[in-house]
Motif scaffolding. Structure first.
Motif, short mmCIF file in Angstrom:
data_model
loop_
_atom_site.label_atom_id
_atom_site.label_comp_id
_atom_site.label_asym_id
_atom_site.label_seq_id
_atom_site.Cartn_x
_atom_site.Cartn_y
_atom_site.Cartn_z
N HIS A 43 40.37 30.93 36.10
CA HIS A 43 40.64 31.49 37.42
C HIS A 43 41.95 32.28 37.43
O HIS A 43 42.04 33.33 38.07
CB HIS A 43 40.67 30.40 38.48
CG HIS A 43 39.32 29.83 38.79
ND1 HIS A 43 38.33 30.55 39.41
CD2 HIS A 43 38.79 28.61 38.53
CE1 HIS A 43 37.26 29.81 39.54
NE2 HIS A 43 37.51 28.62 39.01
N ALA A 44 42.95 31.77 36.73
CA ALA A 44 44.23 32.49 36.66
C ALA A 44 44.04 33.83 35.95
O ALA A 44 44.59 34.85 36.39
CB ALA A 44 45.27 31.65 35.94
N ASN A 45 43.26 33.85 34.88
CA ASN A 45 42.99 35.11 34.18
C ASN A 45 42.20 36.07 35.05
O ASN A 45 42.45 37.28 35.03
CB ASN A 45 42.23 34.85 32.88
CG ASN A 45 43.11 34.21 31.82
OD1 ASN A 45 44.32 34.33 31.85
ND2 ASN A 45 42.48 33.52 30.88
N ASP A 49 43.46 39.75 36.13
CA ASP A 49 42.66 40.96 35.88
C ASP A 49 42.43 41.74 37.16
O ASP A 49 42.50 42.98 37.17
CB ASP A 49 41.32 40.59 35.24
CG ASP A 49 41.47 40.05 33.83
OD1 ASP A 49 42.54 40.29 33.21
OD2 ASP A 49 40.52 39.39 33.35
N GLU A 50 42.14 41.04 38.25
CA GLU A 50 41.94 41.72 39.54
C GLU A 50 43.20 42.43 40.00
O GLU A 50 43.14 43.55 40.53
CB GLU A 50 41.47 40.72 40.59
CG GLU A 50 40.06 40.24 40.39
CD GLU A 50 39.65 39.18 41.39
OE1 GLU A 50 40.45 38.84 42.29
OE2 GLU A 50 38.52 38.68 41.26
N MET A 51 44.35 41.80 39.78
CA MET A 51 45.61 42.43 40.18
C MET A 51 45.88 43.68 39.34
O MET A 51 46.35 44.70 39.86
CB MET A 51 46.76 41.43 40.06
CG MET A 51 46.69 40.32 41.08
SD MET A 51 48.00 39.14 40.92
CE MET A 51 49.38 40.08 41.51
N LYS A 52 45.55 43.62 38.05
CA LYS A 52 45.73 44.79 37.19
C LYS A 52 44.83 45.93 37.64
O LYS A 52 45.25 47.08 37.67
CB LYS A 52 45.42 44.43 35.74
CG LYS A 52 46.49 43.60 35.07
CD LYS A 52 46.12 43.28 33.64
CE LYS A 52 47.15 42.38 32.99
NZ LYS A 52 46.76 42.00 31.62
#
Length: 63
Positions: A43-45, A49-52
């Motif tokens: 979930h952290a990854n 990824d969504e923030m990137k």
């Protein structure tokens, strides 16, 4: 106190867990903890990824 555990601390924690839960429960408890850590990492990854992707979209809009 840097927040790191040494060998003696880990042995003490495992000994206390063995006394509290017994040898039959420790594998299932370890498995549950491992699965929880794995889910947390995934979930952290995903959030990273969504923030990137959001940052890349904003940069494209600015250009």
């Amino acid at each position: 106190m840097g927040g790191r555990f040494g060998i003696s601390e880990l042995v003490l924690i495992l000994a206390i867990a063995l006394v509290i839960f017994g040898p039959s429960k420790l594998p299932s408890i370890g498995r549950s903890i491992g699965e929880a850590i794995g889910e947390f990492k995934s979930h952290a990854n995903k959030i990273t990824d969504e923030m990137k992707l959001d940052d890349q979209d904003e940069k494209k809009k600015e250009s």
